[in-house]
Design a protein around this motif. Structure first.
Motif, PDB file in Angstrom:
ATOM      1  N   CYS A   3       0.849  -1.198   0.000  1.00 38.21           N
ATOM      2  CA  CYS A   3       0.000   0.000   0.000  1.00 38.21           C
ATOM      3  C   CYS A   3       0.885   1.249   0.000  1.00 38.21           C
ATOM      4  CB  CYS A   3      -0.882  -0.031   1.242  1.00 38.21           C
ATOM      5  SG  CYS A   3      -1.733   1.509   1.543  1.00 38.21           S
ATOM      6  N   PRO A   4       0.652   2.180  -0.947  1.00 38.49           N
ATOM      7  CA  PRO A   4       1.498   3.384  -1.002  1.00 38.49           C
ATOM      8  C   PRO A   4       1.238   4.358   0.150  1.00 38.49           C
ATOM      9  CG  PRO A   4      -0.274   3.532  -2.619  1.00 38.49           C
ATOM     10  CD  PRO A   4      -0.376   2.167  -1.991  1.00 38.49           C
ATOM     11  N   VAL A   5       0.195   4.099   0.930  1.00 40.79           N
ATOM     12  CA  VAL A   5      -0.132   5.016   2.031  1.00 40.79           C
ATOM     13  C   VAL A   5       0.420   4.478   3.359  1.00 40.79           C
ATOM     14  CG1 VAL A   5      -1.996   6.196   3.266  1.00 40.79           C
ATOM     15  CG2 VAL A   5      -2.181   5.804   0.791  1.00 40.79           C
ATOM     16  N   CYS A   6       0.113   3.208   3.699  1.00 46.52           N
ATOM     17  CA  CYS A   6       0.549   2.695   5.013  1.00 46.52           C
ATOM     18  C   CYS A   6       1.626   1.621   4.878  1.00 46.52           C
ATOM     19  CB  CYS A   6      -0.640   2.162   5.800  1.00 46.52           C
ATOM     20  SG  CYS A   6      -1.248   0.572   5.226  1.00 46.52           S
ATOM     21  N   GLU A   7       2.008   1.276   3.673  1.00 48.30           N
ATOM     22  CA  GLU A   7       3.069   0.306   3.384  1.00 48.30           C
ATOM     23  C   GLU A   7       2.740  -1.111   3.854  1.00 48.30           C
ATOM     24  OE1 GLU A   7       6.234   2.813   4.959  1.00 48.30           O
ATOM     25  OE2 GLU A   7       6.890   3.285   2.919  1.00 48.30           O
ATOM     26  N   SER A   8       1.466  -1.391   4.064  1.00 52.70           N
ATOM     27  CA  SER A   8       1.051  -2.752   4.412  1.00 52.70           C
ATOM     28  C   SER A   8       1.078  -3.628   3.157  1.00 52.70           C
ATOM     29  CB  SER A   8      -0.376  -2.717   4.967  1.00 52.70           C
ATOM     30  OG  SER A   8      -0.934  -4.014   4.952  1.00 52.70           O
ATOM     31  N   SER A   9       1.349  -4.935   3.334  1.00 50.39           N
ATOM     32  CA  SER A   9       1.260  -5.835   2.185  1.00 50.39           C
ATOM     33  C   SER A   9      -0.093  -6.548   2.145  1.00 50.39           C
ATOM     34  CB  SER A   9       2.408  -6.846   2.222  1.00 50.39           C
ATOM     35  OG  SER A   9       2.413  -7.471   3.470  1.00 50.39           O
ATOM     36  N   ASN A  10      -0.964  -6.187   3.072  1.00 54.44           N
ATOM     37  CA  ASN A  10      -2.297  -6.775   3.163  1.00 54.44           C
ATOM     38  C   ASN A  10      -3.247  -6.055   2.195  1.00 54.44           C
ATOM     39  OD1 ASN A  10      -4.551  -8.167   4.013  1.00 54.44           O
ATOM     40  ND2 ASN A  10      -4.735  -7.072   5.969  1.00 54.44           N
ATOM     41  N   ILE A  26      -7.431  -1.494  -9.884  1.00 52.28           N
ATOM     42  CA  ILE A  26      -7.359  -0.891  -8.551  1.00 52.28           C
ATOM     43  C   ILE A  26      -7.120  -1.987  -7.516  1.00 52.28           C
ATOM     44  CG2 ILE A  26      -8.729   0.328  -6.778  1.00 52.28           C
ATOM     45  CD1 ILE A  26      -8.032   2.139  -9.112  1.00 52.28           C
ATOM     46  N   ARG A  27      -6.183  -1.729  -6.616  1.00 51.18           N
ATOM     47  CA  ARG A  27      -6.004  -2.588  -5.446  1.00 51.18           C
ATOM     48  C   ARG A  27      -6.403  -1.801  -4.210  1.00 51.18           C
ATOM     49  NH1 ARG A  27      -3.446  -7.391  -6.233  1.00 51.18           N
ATOM     50  NH2 ARG A  27      -3.198  -7.808  -4.009  1.00 51.18           N
ATOM     51  N   LYS A  28      -6.856  -2.527  -3.208  1.00 51.33           N
ATOM     52  CA  LYS A  28      -7.292  -1.854  -1.990  1.00 51.33           C
ATOM     53  C   LYS A  28      -6.520  -2.399  -0.800  1.00 51.33           C
ATOM     54  CE  LYS A  28     -11.294  -0.487   0.642  1.00 51.33           C
ATOM     55  NZ  LYS A  28     -12.706  -0.599   0.917  1.00 51.33           N
ATOM     56  N   CYS A  29      -6.148  -1.511   0.097  1.00 50.80           N
ATOM     57  CA  CYS A  29      -5.441  -1.913   1.313  1.00 50.80           C
ATOM     58  C   CYS A  29      -6.465  -2.320   2.371  1.00 50.80           C
ATOM     59  CB  CYS A  29      -4.587  -0.750   1.810  1.00 50.80           C
ATOM     60  SG  CYS A  29      -3.823  -1.087   3.397  1.00 50.80           S
ATOM     61  N   GLN A  30      -6.302  -3.512   2.890  1.00 49.18           N
ATOM     62  CA  GLN A  30      -7.241  -4.009   3.901  1.00 49.18           C
ATOM     63  C   GLN A  30      -6.995  -3.354   5.261  1.00 49.18           C
ATOM     64  OE1 GLN A  30      -9.367  -5.329   1.925  1.00 49.18           O
ATOM     65  NE2 GLN A  30      -9.507  -7.426   2.657  1.00 49.18           N
ATOM     66  N   ASP A  31      -5.791  -2.812   5.427  1.00 51.14           N
ATOM     67  CA  ASP A  31      -5.470  -2.214   6.726  1.00 51.14           C
ATOM     68  C   ASP A  31      -5.939  -0.764   6.829  1.00 51.14           C
ATOM     69  OD1 ASP A  31      -4.463  -4.523   7.777  1.00 51.14           O
ATOM     70  OD2 ASP A  31      -2.405  -4.126   7.117  1.00 51.14           O
ATOM     71  N   CYS A  32      -5.466   0.117   5.902  1.00 49.45           N
ATOM     72  CA  CYS A  32      -5.816   1.548   6.053  1.00 49.45           C
ATOM     73  C   CYS A  32      -6.962   1.958   5.140  1.00 49.45           C
ATOM     74  CB  CYS A  32      -4.590   2.437   5.842  1.00 49.45           C
ATOM     75  SG  CYS A  32      -4.178   2.742   4.105  1.00 49.45           S
ATOM     76  N   LYS A  33      -7.470   1.036   4.315  1.00 53.43           N
ATOM     77  CA  LYS A  33      -8.635   1.267   3.446  1.00 53.43           C
ATOM     78  C   LYS A  33      -8.373   2.254   2.307  1.00 53.43           C
ATOM     79  CE  LYS A  33     -10.863  -1.243   6.494  1.00 53.43           C
ATOM     80  NZ  LYS A  33     -10.631  -2.674   6.359  1.00 53.43           N
ATOM     81  N   SER A  34      -7.108   2.586   2.069  1.00 53.18           N
ATOM     82  CA  SER A  34      -6.782   3.386   0.892  1.00 53.18           C
ATOM     83  C   SER A  34      -6.771   2.458  -0.312  1.00 53.18           C
ATOM     84  CB  SER A  34      -5.402   4.030   1.052  1.00 53.18           C
ATOM     85  OG  SER A  34      -5.394   4.888   2.177  1.00 53.18           O
ATOM     86  N   SER A  35      -6.835   3.027  -1.525  1.00 56.59           N
ATOM     87  CA  SER A  35      -6.669   2.186  -2.705  1.00 56.59           C
ATOM     88  C   SER A  35      -5.725   2.864  -3.684  1.00 56.59           C
ATOM     89  CB  SER A  35      -8.016   1.810  -3.323  1.00 56.59           C
ATOM     90  OG  SER A  35      -8.836   2.923  -3.501  1.00 56.59           O
TER      91      SER A  35
END
Ligand SMILES: [Zn+2]
Length: 296
Positions: A3-10, A26-35
């Motif tokens: 994730c480009p916002v929180c750097e999670s790989s989830n 589009i991919r979505k981050c499961q942790d911070c909910k950014s996409s």
């Protein structure tokens, strides 16, 4: 695929968007909910041709020079709110385009703008010469925060950095936000306007949400952008929904595009949007408009 916002790989694949000439995923981050767009477009700089700024491209920036007198209501309102935090000093607008906000800022600040478009910067400097004689207006420069073009601005010296509808165009917002933090002095303000993708408006529309555009690479959630800014070192984060100023400047700005009395009916939609922005459903604001102030 982090994730480009929180750097999670989830992160998970959220879907493809086919309504443009070039489809994108589009991919979505499961942790911070950014996409975010993944893969990112190869040459995203190519979106920002002269045609983009002059309104001839399919996805264009609206050339606010034509409605300068009206657009100024919004720029001045923004500056008035910033005055509550920083009264003077260096002001830097990132993604300044033709420099409207930079010119408004020069009433109180030594104001600078940067933009990746040489066309916008040259045109904006020319326009500024014709319309304002303010010596505090220091000019517009071609570059971005990572290729910072203004040698006279040192780290820890800037009172205000603004990024109006720019953050979503960045593939690597973390690096750009870090540079903004470095430039700011303690107590300095970093203003970001971008859509809040966890708001009800965006969540309901899903991938049909109009904010999904080829040039928009990162889509922030309210929670994701706040966590990122704090991780970088900002001491406090203030969020405004829909924006940091009232309804009146928006309505006055719209008049710049009115051609008949019937256009005044368009105010009804804007008033409705503005008022519903203050409401929440299950904890989320109804509309996606968001302005964030991060204080160093
Ligand atoms: Zn994330």
């Amino acid at each position: 695929m982090i994730c480009p916002v929180c750097e999670s790989s989830n992160t998970v694949f959220a879907g493809d968007i086919f309504r443009f000439d070039q489809p994108f995923s589009i991919r979505k981050c499961q942790d911070c909910k950014s996409s975010y767009q993944y893969p990112a477009p190869k040459n995203s700089d190519l979106f920002y041709t002269d045609d983009y700024y002059s309104g001839k491209a399919v996805f264009s920036y609206i050339d606010e020079r034509k409605i300068d007198k009206y657009a100024r209501y919004v720029w001045n309102a923004r500056i008035r709110n910033l005055q509550k935090f920083q009264k003077g000093g260096i002001f830097l607008d990132v993604g300044c385009s033709f420099g409207g906000l930079t010119r408004s800022a020069s009433k109180y600040y030594l104001s600078y703008g940067i933009d990746i478009s040489r066309y916008a910067v040259n045109q904006g400097n020319e326009f500024s010469k014709q319309t304002s004689q303010n010596k505090n207006f220091k000019g517009l420069f071609c570059g971005d925060l990572l290729n910072f073009p203004i040698a006279e601005i040192k780290n820890s010296s800037v009172a205000v950095v603004t990024m109006i509808e720019v953050a979503e165009h960045l593939e690597n917002p973390v690096e750009h936000f870090k540079k903004a933090w470095e430039l700011l002095m303690p107590g300095g303000v970093f203003l970001i306007q971008t859509a809040n993708m966890t708001a009800r408006q965006a969540a309901r529309a899903g991938l049909n949400y109009h904010y999904y555009l080829p040039g928009h690479l990162t889509y922030f959630s309210e929670q994701g952008i706040e966590a990122l800014l704090k991780k970088i070192g900002f001491t406090s984060v203030i969020k405004y929904f829909p924006v940091e100023f009232g309804l009146l400047p928006k309505l006055l700005k719209m008049r710049g595009n009115f051609t008949s009395w019937r256009d005044y009916f368009r105010w009804i939609n804007v008033i409705y949007y503005h008022l519903s922005s203050f409401l929440r459903y299950k904890g989320e604001p109804l509309t996606s408009s968001m302005v964030v102030y991060a204080i160093k």
